[in-house]
Design a protein around this motif. Structure first.
Motif, PDB file in Angstrom:
ATOM      1  N   ARG A 105       0.854  -1.169   0.004  1.00  0.00           N
ATOM      2  CA  ARG A 105       0.037   0.023   0.052  1.00  0.00           C
ATOM      3  C   ARG A 105       0.727   1.187  -0.013  1.00  0.00           C
ATOM      4  NH1 ARG A 105      -4.338  -2.016   4.263  1.00  0.00           N
ATOM      5  NH2 ARG A 105      -5.499  -3.096   2.859  1.00  0.00           N
ATOM      6  N   ARG A 106       2.057   1.177   0.389  1.00  0.00           N
ATOM      7  CA  ARG A 106       2.864   2.281   0.623  1.00  0.00           C
ATOM      8  C   ARG A 106       3.389   2.722  -0.864  1.00  0.00           C
ATOM      9  NH1 ARG A 106       6.763   0.679   5.342  1.00  0.00           N
ATOM     10  NH2 ARG A 106       5.101   0.400   6.909  1.00  0.00           N
ATOM     11  N   PHE A 112      -9.840   9.415  -1.529  1.00  0.00           N
ATOM     12  CA  PHE A 112     -11.367   9.124  -1.281  1.00  0.00           C
ATOM     13  C   PHE A 112     -12.272  10.316  -1.390  1.00  0.00           C
ATOM     14  CE2 PHE A 112      -8.778   6.006   1.066  1.00  0.00           C
ATOM     15  CZ  PHE A 112      -9.445   4.730   0.623  1.00  0.00           C
ATOM     16  N   LYS A 116     -11.173  10.785   4.304  1.00  0.00           N
ATOM     17  CA  LYS A 116     -10.527  10.021   5.326  1.00  0.00           C
ATOM     18  C   LYS A 116      -9.214  10.632   5.806  1.00  0.00           C
ATOM     19  CE  LYS A 116     -11.904   5.772   3.405  1.00  0.00           C
ATOM     20  NZ  LYS A 116     -13.114   5.512   4.082  1.00  0.00           N
ATOM     21  N   LEU A 117      -9.359  11.927   6.350  1.00  0.00           N
ATOM     22  CA  LEU A 117      -8.084  12.599   6.978  1.00  0.00           C
ATOM     23  C   LEU A 117      -8.295  12.061   8.588  1.00  0.00           C
ATOM     24  CD1 LEU A 117      -8.002  16.080   5.456  1.00  0.00           C
ATOM     25  CD2 LEU A 117      -6.634  14.186   4.808  1.00  0.00           C
ATOM     26  N   LEU A 118      -7.265  12.059   9.207  1.00  0.00           N
ATOM     27  CA  LEU A 118      -7.262  12.018  10.560  1.00  0.00           C
ATOM     28  C   LEU A 118      -7.657  13.176  11.201  1.00  0.00           C
ATOM     29  CD1 LEU A 118      -3.742  10.025  10.747  1.00  0.00           C
ATOM     30  CD2 LEU A 118      -5.969   9.040  10.725  1.00  0.00           C
ATOM     31  N   ARG A 121      -5.556  15.344  13.899  1.00  0.00           N
ATOM     32  CA  ARG A 121      -4.045  15.946  13.423  1.00  0.00           C
ATOM     33  C   ARG A 121      -4.186  17.128  12.713  1.00  0.00           C
ATOM     34  NH1 ARG A 121      -0.694  10.967  14.081  1.00  0.00           N
ATOM     35  NH2 ARG A 121      -2.087   9.524  14.986  1.00  0.00           N
ATOM     36  N   ASP A 125       0.412  17.227  10.277  1.00  0.00           N
ATOM     37  CA  ASP A 125       0.631  15.764  10.707  1.00  0.00           C
ATOM     38  C   ASP A 125       0.033  14.719   9.986  1.00  0.00           C
ATOM     39  OD1 ASP A 125       2.180  17.002  12.595  1.00  0.00           O
ATOM     40  OD2 ASP A 125       0.564  16.956  14.192  1.00  0.00           O
ATOM     41  N   TYR A 129       2.148  11.902   8.570  1.00  0.00           N
ATOM     42  CA  TYR A 129       1.662  10.473   8.927  1.00  0.00           C
ATOM     43  C   TYR A 129       2.166   9.514   7.946  1.00  0.00           C
ATOM     44  CZ  TYR A 129      -0.156   6.637  11.142  1.00  0.00           C
ATOM     45  OH  TYR A 129      -0.143   5.345  12.093  1.00  0.00           O
ATOM     46  N   SER A 130       2.086   9.728   6.690  1.00  0.00           N
ATOM     47  CA  SER A 130       2.317   8.917   5.699  1.00  0.00           C
ATOM     48  C   SER A 130       3.719   8.669   5.387  1.00  0.00           C
ATOM     49  CB  SER A 130       1.630   8.958   4.388  1.00  0.00           C
ATOM     50  OG  SER A 130       1.870  10.147   3.772  1.00  0.00           O
ATOM     51  N   GLN A 132       5.689   8.942   8.422  1.00  0.00           N
ATOM     52  CA  GLN A 132       6.336   8.457   9.443  1.00  0.00           C
ATOM     53  C   GLN A 132       6.116   7.054   9.481  1.00  0.00           C
ATOM     54  OE1 GLN A 132       3.730  10.809  11.539  1.00  0.00           O
ATOM     55  NE2 GLN A 132       5.362  12.045  12.419  1.00  0.00           N
ATOM     56  N   VAL A 133       5.093   6.464   8.600  1.00  0.00           N
ATOM     57  CA  VAL A 133       4.643   5.248   8.450  1.00  0.00           C
ATOM     58  C   VAL A 133       5.881   4.183   7.624  1.00  0.00           C
ATOM     59  CG1 VAL A 133       3.405   3.857   7.054  1.00  0.00           C
ATOM     60  CG2 VAL A 133       2.228   5.308   8.474  1.00  0.00           C
ATOM     61  N   GLU A 136      10.470   7.426   7.731  1.00  0.00           N
ATOM     62  CA  GLU A 136      11.141   8.430   7.387  1.00  0.00           C
ATOM     63  C   GLU A 136      11.837   9.381   8.274  1.00  0.00           C
ATOM     64  OE1 GLU A 136      12.949   9.346   4.275  1.00  0.00           O
ATOM     65  OE2 GLU A 136      10.976   9.773   3.290  1.00  0.00           O
ATOM     66  N   ILE A 141      11.039  14.498   6.814  1.00  0.00           N
ATOM     67  CA  ILE A 141       9.727  14.962   6.975  1.00  0.00           C
ATOM     68  C   ILE A 141       9.474  16.518   6.908  1.00  0.00           C
ATOM     69  CG2 ILE A 141       7.765  14.840   8.503  1.00  0.00           C
ATOM     70  CD1 ILE A 141       8.720  12.132   9.339  1.00  0.00           C
ATOM     71  N   ARG A 177      -1.253  13.959   0.800  1.00  0.00           N
ATOM     72  CA  ARG A 177      -0.973  12.873   1.927  1.00  0.00           C
ATOM     73  C   ARG A 177      -0.501  11.721   0.887  1.00  0.00           C
ATOM     74  NH1 ARG A 177      -5.082  10.266   5.396  1.00  0.00           N
ATOM     75  NH2 ARG A 177      -6.179   9.679   3.452  1.00  0.00           N
TER      76      ARG A 177
END
Lengths: 277, 293
Positions: A105-106, A112, A116-118, A121, A125, A129-130, A132-133, A136, A141, A177
């Motif tokens: 998936r990366r 969407f 679909k944001l967090l 945050r 952020d 996040y993507s 940090q996943v 990096e 970042i 993102r």
């Protein structure tokens, strides 16, 4: 000028292919007779086959329930096909173990309809996040996130929360993102579904720019105006079947003037009897 | 970088959803508090019950005419009987002394009247398991010994003690099991509620390509923090309660300190450990349901 642009683009494509260790002739996405029947017996996809090459821009069109979102969800391995094979960059998805799915998936950016944001945050952020996943470093970042947010035109809203932004701005964040780690494939499921036409054009331009940079883009949409304007490859689905695949198509199949007139009259509710002939 | 990142994420999660976190903390606090009060009580009750049960004995009376070797023979045979924990010899004089202690009037005057000790010497047989006393008595009476006069196990007393303490033990065991079950269900439920509110967040993280453990660690750390503070508060309350209520009482009444209960420091360590472990593992496991995207 154009030649130079093209050579730059192939250069980029080649370096990306090299990074993935994949043959540039292998299609980025390949559906081989894929069917998906949901638990309740409703058909999501029915024997669909198609190939999407590197750097292509493809619209998946059709009415709701025709299988557009099923295609996107299958590509993310959110759901499994009932039959057939699905390949991404030559890799078969069915046989992929669950533990590999996050890494797959990366390499896919997703956008969407509902962003679909967090929610808890900030814009910064959310995009960070993507990165940090994938582990990096913090310096990277700090360098990349403002960059990409400037690209989508949100450099002044770094520290706002998603609920403080307009729909179009939220969608820009979600595109930022999806694209911040330059995935070779970008999937968009109704990216303009919640937006007004003018904002939609801005979003679509953004996605188009990403495509121009060499990323393969698949957009599921029922926004016919957008599809007609862009004149890119169109794959039309109906009840889970692919009924049309044109290289530079319109939302509706090319129709003669009389056919168009008949449809227009039908849509306006004017019967044939009203016509002088 | 990942460790500090996870810690910052956990703190952010706690700050951003402080209401569910507070609910979870309160649940842990109450559960630990109830367990902290209940564990010593259960132990005191079973301790007392066991102490009472250990008084269940059988007396084997020796014929006055038995010779020393016959007595020795009887003693070894009693000691060899399976299920017997110990055999204690009580001579005629000892028996009289004990009887006089229990009932001074009857025996002191009676002994003077009779002019001789009417009580026989005996072996006091203590069983390993109080419930097996009947079968031990049966075995002893079945094998005739020349020195053996009579076996008495004070049947009525024994039966009463056994049934009463058995009931107490079963009740406390049942209550303890119920309490532990209720605690776990309560904590699991609270954690599930607080995670349910964030399941969309988890879904998004998965779609961005986060591995399960990348998502899970901050939640587990949150659980550790909640469990730690819940347990800490409960322990503080227990210490205060112990110092204000129990300690002054136990100075005055020796009875309260009587039965063996768990060491207070050990109890504290146990409660802290349980609070942290349950809430950390609880959040980690509950998350599994939402990770299947």
């Amino acid at each position: 000028m154009t030649v130079r642009m093209a050579s730059v683009r192939t250069e980029q494509a080649r370096s990306r292919a090299h990074r993935q260790g994949a043959d540039p002739n292998v299609p980025v996405v390949e559906f081989r007779d894929v069917s998906k029947v949901y638990g309740g017996g409703s058909v999501g996809l029915d024997g669909a086959s198609m190939r999407i090459g590197r750097g292509e821009f493809v619209f998946l069109v059709g009415p709701t329930g025709c299988g557009k979102s099923t295609c996107i969800r299958l590509l993310l391995k959110e759901i499994e096909p009932s039959k057939g094979e699905l390949l991404i960059a030559g890799r078969e998805l069915n046989s992929m173990p669950r533990s590999r799915v996050p890494y797959m998936r990366r390499n896919i950016g997703v956008v969407f309809q509902d962003y679909k944001l967090l929610p808890n945050r900030t814009v910064y952020d959310n995009v960070a996040y993507s990165l940090q996943v994938i582990g990096e470093t913090r310096q990277e970042i700090r360098r990349k996130v403002p960059d990409i947010l400037r690209l989508v035109g949100l450099s002044t809203k770094l520290h706002n929360f998603p609920d403080e932004l307009s729909g179009g701005e939220q969608q820009r964040v979600s595109i930022a993102r999806a694209f911040v780690n330059h995935p070779p494939l970008l999937l968009a499921d109704e990216p303009t579904g919640n937006l007004d036409p003018e904002t939609s054009i801005g979003i679509m331009q953004l996605i188009y720019r990403i495509n121009r940079a060499g990323t393969t883009v698949v957009v599921a949409t029922h926004d016919s105006q957008m599809v007609d304007k862009m004149r890119r490859r169109v794959v039309e689905l109906r009840e889970g079947r692919i009924i049309r695949d044109e290289l530079s198509g319109l939302y509706r199949p090319d129709e003669s003037t009389t056919e168009f007139a008949v449809r227009l009259r039908g849509e306006l509710g004017v019967g044939d009897e009203g016509h002088p002939n | 970088m990942p460790a500090t990142f996870f810690l910052r994420e956990a703190l952010r999660g706690l700050r951003r959803s402080s209401a569910p976190a507070l609910a979870a903390l309160l649940t842990v606090l109450l559960t630990a508090l109830v367990l902290g009060v209940f564990i010593p009580i259960v132990q005191a009750t079973t301790g007392t019950a066991n102490e009472v049960r250990s008084r269940v004995v059988a007396d084997v009376y020796i014929k006055d005419a038995a010779t020393q070797s016959q007595q020795d023979q009887l003693k070894t045979s009693l000691e060899d009987t399976s299920g017997v924990k110990s055999v204690e010899y009580i001579s005629k004089t000892e028996a009289l002394e004990r009887a006089q202690e229990k009932n001074p009037k009857a025996f002191r005057e009676g002994a003077e009247l009779l002019g001789a000790n009417p009580l026989p010497a005996s072996f006091r047989v203590t069983p390993e398991d109080p419930d097996k006393l009947d079968s031990i008595v049966a075995t002893i009476t079945r094998s005739p010994q020349p020195a053996l006069d009579e076996v008495r196990n004070r049947e009525e007393d024994t039966d009463k003690i056994l049934s009463a303490t058995g009931l107490v033990k079963a009740l406390t065991a049942g209550l303890a099991a119920l309490l532990v079950f209720a605690s776990i269900a309560l904590i699991a439920n609270t954690i599930r509620l607080s995670l349910f509110a964030r399941r969309r967040e988890v879904e998004v993280m998965k779609l961005v390509g986060a591995t399960n453990w990348f998502i899970r660690w901050p939640f587990v750390i949150e659980g550790v923090i909640v469990g730690f503070f819940g347990g800490l508060l409960a322990v503080l309350l227990l210490i205060i309660a112990k110092q204000t209520f129990i300690d002054p009482l136990s100075d005055r009444f020796a009875l309260l300190a009587g039965p063996d209960t768990i060491d207070f420091p050990l109890l504290i360590v146990l409660l802290m450990f349980a609070s942290i472990a349950v809430s950390a593992i609880g959040s980690g496991i509950t998350l599994r349901r939402f990770l299947r995207v």
